[in-house]
Design an enzyme around this catalytic site. Sequence first.
Site, mmCIF file in Angstrom:
data_model
loop_
_atom_site.group_PDB
_atom_site.id
_atom_site.type_symbol
_atom_site.label_atom_id
_atom_site.label_comp_id
_atom_site.label_asym_id
_atom_site.label_seq_id
_atom_site.Cartn_x
_atom_site.Cartn_y
_atom_site.Cartn_z
ATOM 1 N N HIS A 74 61.179 40.254 91.455
ATOM 2 C CA HIS A 74 62.061 40.135 90.284
ATOM 3 C C HIS A 74 61.457 40.729 89.020
ATOM 4 C CE1 HIS A 74 65.185 38.458 87.857
ATOM 5 N NE2 HIS A 74 64.379 37.673 87.181
ATOM 6 N N ARG A 79 55.406 34.710 84.329
ATOM 7 C CA ARG A 79 56.324 34.824 83.186
ATOM 8 C C ARG A 79 57.199 33.580 83.068
ATOM 9 N NH1 ARG A 79 62.018 37.393 82.470
ATOM 10 N NH2 ARG A 79 62.341 36.607 84.565
ATOM 11 N N SER A 101 61.487 37.723 78.633
ATOM 12 C CA SER A 101 61.230 39.175 78.709
ATOM 13 C C SER A 101 62.101 40.025 77.814
ATOM 14 C CB SER A 101 61.425 39.696 80.122
ATOM 15 O OG SER A 101 61.164 38.719 81.016
ATOM 16 N N HIS A 134 61.740 36.063 92.237
ATOM 17 C CA HIS A 134 62.760 35.096 91.819
ATOM 18 C C HIS A 134 63.108 34.268 93.041
ATOM 19 C CE1 HIS A 134 66.251 33.195 90.180
ATOM 20 N NE2 HIS A 134 65.911 33.664 88.996
ATOM 21 N N ARG A 160 59.020 29.244 88.475
ATOM 22 C CA ARG A 160 59.510 30.085 89.570
ATOM 23 C C ARG A 160 58.547 30.209 90.742
ATOM 24 N NH1 ARG A 160 62.156 34.910 86.014
ATOM 25 N NH2 ARG A 160 64.060 33.761 85.594
ATOM 26 N N GLU A 196 66.168 26.138 80.780
ATOM 27 C CA GLU A 196 65.725 26.769 82.029
ATOM 28 C C GLU A 196 64.382 26.211 82.464
ATOM 29 O OE1 GLU A 196 65.850 31.014 81.568
ATOM 30 O OE2 GLU A 196 67.996 31.073 81.978
ATOM 31 N N ALA A 247 63.990 47.416 75.519
ATOM 32 C CA ALA A 247 62.782 47.886 74.829
ATOM 33 C C ALA A 247 63.013 49.286 74.269
ATOM 34 C CB ALA A 247 61.595 47.880 75.794
HETATM 35 C C1 LIG Z 1 68.832 40.302 87.755
HETATM 36 C C2 LIG Z 1 67.906 40.105 86.599
HETATM 37 C C3 LIG Z 1 68.100 39.038 85.737
HETATM 38 C C4 LIG Z 1 67.249 38.860 84.641
HETATM 39 N N1 LIG Z 1 67.488 37.832 83.761
HETATM 40 C C5 LIG Z 1 66.746 37.735 82.633
HETATM 41 C C6 LIG Z 1 67.059 36.797 81.625
HETATM 42 O O1 LIG Z 1 68.014 36.047 81.723
HETATM 43 N N2 LIG Z 1 66.274 36.767 80.520
HETATM 44 C C7 LIG Z 1 65.198 37.586 80.350
HETATM 45 O O2 LIG Z 1 64.527 37.513 79.311
HETATM 46 N N3 LIG Z 1 64.886 38.496 81.311
HETATM 47 C C8 LIG Z 1 65.635 38.600 82.429
HETATM 48 N N4 LIG Z 1 65.322 39.541 83.377
HETATM 49 C C9 LIG Z 1 64.200 40.449 83.134
HETATM 50 C C10 LIG Z 1 64.639 41.460 82.090
HETATM 51 O O3 LIG Z 1 65.972 41.826 82.300
HETATM 52 C C11 LIG Z 1 63.772 42.711 82.127
HETATM 53 O O4 LIG Z 1 62.435 42.386 82.180
HETATM 54 C C12 LIG Z 1 64.040 43.523 80.871
HETATM 55 O O5 LIG Z 1 65.407 43.793 80.770
HETATM 56 C C13 LIG Z 1 63.234 44.787 80.888
HETATM 57 O O6 LIG Z 1 63.666 45.578 79.825
HETATM 58 P P1 LIG Z 1 63.053 47.018 79.629
HETATM 59 O O7 LIG Z 1 63.742 47.606 78.471
HETATM 60 O O8 LIG Z 1 61.599 46.924 79.634
HETATM 61 O O9 LIG Z 1 63.446 47.785 80.965
HETATM 62 P P2 LIG Z 1 64.850 48.044 81.655
HETATM 63 O O10 LIG Z 1 65.917 47.228 81.058
HETATM 64 O O11 LIG Z 1 64.660 47.951 83.109
HETATM 65 O O12 LIG Z 1 65.134 49.552 81.292
HETATM 66 C C14 LIG Z 1 64.347 50.563 81.856
HETATM 67 C C15 LIG Z 1 65.032 51.885 81.596
HETATM 68 O O13 LIG Z 1 64.172 52.946 81.952
HETATM 69 C C16 LIG Z 1 64.894 53.915 82.700
HETATM 70 N N5 LIG Z 1 63.919 54.631 83.520
HETATM 71 C C17 LIG Z 1 63.124 54.158 84.506
HETATM 72 N N6 LIG Z 1 62.336 55.129 84.976
HETATM 73 C C18 LIG Z 1 62.617 56.237 84.263
HETATM 74 C C19 LIG Z 1 62.137 57.565 84.273
HETATM 75 N N7 LIG Z 1 61.217 57.980 85.141
HETATM 76 N N8 LIG Z 1 62.659 58.448 83.395
HETATM 77 C C20 LIG Z 1 63.633 58.091 82.523
HETATM 78 N N9 LIG Z 1 64.122 56.834 82.474
HETATM 79 C C21 LIG Z 1 63.619 55.925 83.332
HETATM 80 C C22 LIG Z 1 65.902 53.097 83.461
HETATM 81 O O14 LIG Z 1 66.952 53.900 83.928
HETATM 82 C C23 LIG Z 1 66.303 52.101 82.385
HETATM 83 O O15 LIG Z 1 67.271 52.660 81.542
HETATM 84 C C24 LIG Z 1 66.165 39.732 84.464
HETATM 85 C C25 LIG Z 1 65.960 40.787 85.350
HETATM 86 C C26 LIG Z 1 66.826 40.988 86.406
HETATM 87 C C27 LIG Z 1 66.613 42.125 87.334
#
Ligand SMILES: Cc1cc2nc3c(=O)[nH]c(=O)nc-3n(C[C@H](O)[C@H](O)[C@H](O)COP(=O)(O)OP(=O)(O)OC[C@H]3O[C@@H](n4cnc5c(N)ncnc54)[C@H](O)[C@@H]3O)c2cc1C
Length: 549
Positions: free
Chosen positions: A345, A380, A385, A237, A284, A112, A14
């Site tokens: 998860h 979800r 995501s 999960h 799930r 899936e 994101a």
């Molecule tokens: C093991 C696993 C497998 C998954 N598999 C899938 C899949 O196959 N398909 C799918 O669609 N989704 C999957 N998901 C869910 C998906 O990965 C996440 O929901 C998605 O990546 C979230 O993206 P994001 O950019 O919102 O946050 P994130 O990718 O979690 O990034 C958050 C960022 O914010 C930073 N951060 C946090 N707090 C702070 C702060 N206070 N100050 C500065 N930086 C901060 C972190 O360091 C990180 O860089 C999976 C999740 C996990 C854990």
Amino acid sequence: MKKYDFIVIGSGIAGLTFAIKAAEMGSVAVITKEKMFESNTRYAQGGIASVIDKEDKTYLHFEDTLKAGAGLCHKNAVKLTAQKGPEMIKLLSEWGVDFDKTKSGSLELGREGGHSKSRIVHVHDYTGKAIQEALVNKVRENSNIHIFENCMGLDLITDHHLPEKTISGSITCYGVYVLDKNNEITTFLSKITLLATGGMGKIYLHTTNPAIATGDGVAMAYRAGAAVGNLEFMQFHPTAFYDSSGIRFLVSEAIRGFGAILRNNKGEAFMKKYSPELKELSPRDIVARAIDSEMKKEGKPNVFLDITHKNPNLVKEKFPLIYNTCLSYGINITKELIPVVPAAHYQCGGVIADLNAATNINNLFASGEAAMSGVNGANRLASNSLLEGMVFSLTSLKLIKDKKILNSAKIETSIPDWDDSGTFDEKEWIYISHDKREIHQIMWDYVGIVRKDLRLERACNRLNLINKEIEEFYKKTKITKALIELRNISLLSVLITQSARFRKESRGLHYIIEYPEKNEEWLVDTIKINNRFIKRPINDDGFTSILRK
Ligand SMILES: Cc1cc2nc3c(=O)[nH]c(=O)nc-3n(C[C@H](O)[C@H](O)[C@H](O)COP(=O)(O)OP(=O)(O)OC[C@H]3O[C@@H](n4cnc5c(N)ncnc54)[C@H](O)[C@@H]3O)c2cc1C
């Protein structure tokens, strides 16, 4: 004091997709808690859901998502997400993600749980790593993007921080106070701030999430006056690798899609008892509750996944990450059963954001797992995501561009530096680790997969007390990353538990013994703002105005 047009907090899908596109309009700071590469995104295995196959249709993706969401999805948000899938896959490919292809050169599509068609675009079983690498490379080569690694957003800067506090109704965000690895606090000012801090799995004892997932963005936003919602819907999960040493990593449902069978400790395939039709391919929540029930019946800490009946070469080829990781813990999955346990998860709730990722705080946007966009509802759908995070980050920029928000927003320079006078150095680490352990255990035991009124009440009482103690401690102590994280997980554990108590029904991921059925009266989002709950009707397009009051 640092000033940028855009501040992005978080370097997952994101945050980075937003940063890449925002840099076309102005200067961008990406602030991230650890290294750029660290996020939930990088651990995603299964892939990204998108309508690619000719046999598949956008409305089918839409309907599958609504079905999983158990009545609480916002249809417009789901529609937008399903429609934008192919465009997002194209963009990621252009940015360097080399998705798996069939021999004929078309995208290879996985299947899936909960999806009626094969539509999971992937890179073997390490899709997230491939995406994260491509995005980080793209960001690093952009001179308009300034990267701040090992820097932690501590609190959002709003009107509350202005020397002349003139809060007349709506609140505006002016940036964020940031703690670096030397424990120095810097004021980052911006016209636009994006919260993209990901999930909060680290509130629970067992989680598939990495250490960064302490829900900082949601906690910061709530403290600043943002509306947060649907926090009772934590997705567990069903299958995280179980090891008595405490090691947990995700064993993706793609492996169940490929034919893996869930067995209890007696070797019985039990899913047919709980979900005769879909069995291992059930959503799930159903699989997680079935496993929870088998574990409790047997009094065992785990069950097993069995893929030994499949061609070993195919298993190794399709699931190299799972195969190699299990092997490193002494389990050859082509010959032996994989011990698994459910684990926190994905948080379906978060900071309330509209179709443009706008929150009720001016110039503050939220996207990805930190946001509640309305796509997930009460549960979800797998692999939605990564797509959701990307879609809403990009729609927010369209709004910012179309409405020329960058021209009208200004950088507020009268913000004072962080004031830590009166704090003292505290070396009593024991408080932090003890409080953390206590929160993890309370959340796991009382606010987990199957909930009960009395357990929730106990959890609330205990967590409120811990939270109060931590707030006192926070005021007096020199701030560290560990303390901020503790403060955040403590606040969020209270909010999750209160939300779970508030909803008097079982729906999607929220299952409570006293109210085992869905109840039409609860076809609402549970929104918490400034210490009070609001029930918001689903698809209430006026929600932003309600919250901005
Ligand atoms: C093991 C696993 C497998 C998954 N598999 C899938 C899949 O196959 N398909 C799918 O669609 N989704 C999957 N998901 C869910 C998906 O990965 C996440 O929901 C998605 O990546 C979230 O993206 P994001 O950019 O919102 O946050 P994130 O990718 O979690 O990034 C958050 C960022 O914010 C930073 N951060 C946090 N707090 C702070 C702060 N206070 N100050 C500065 N930086 C901060 C972190 O360091 C990180 O860089 C999976 C999740 C996990 C854990």
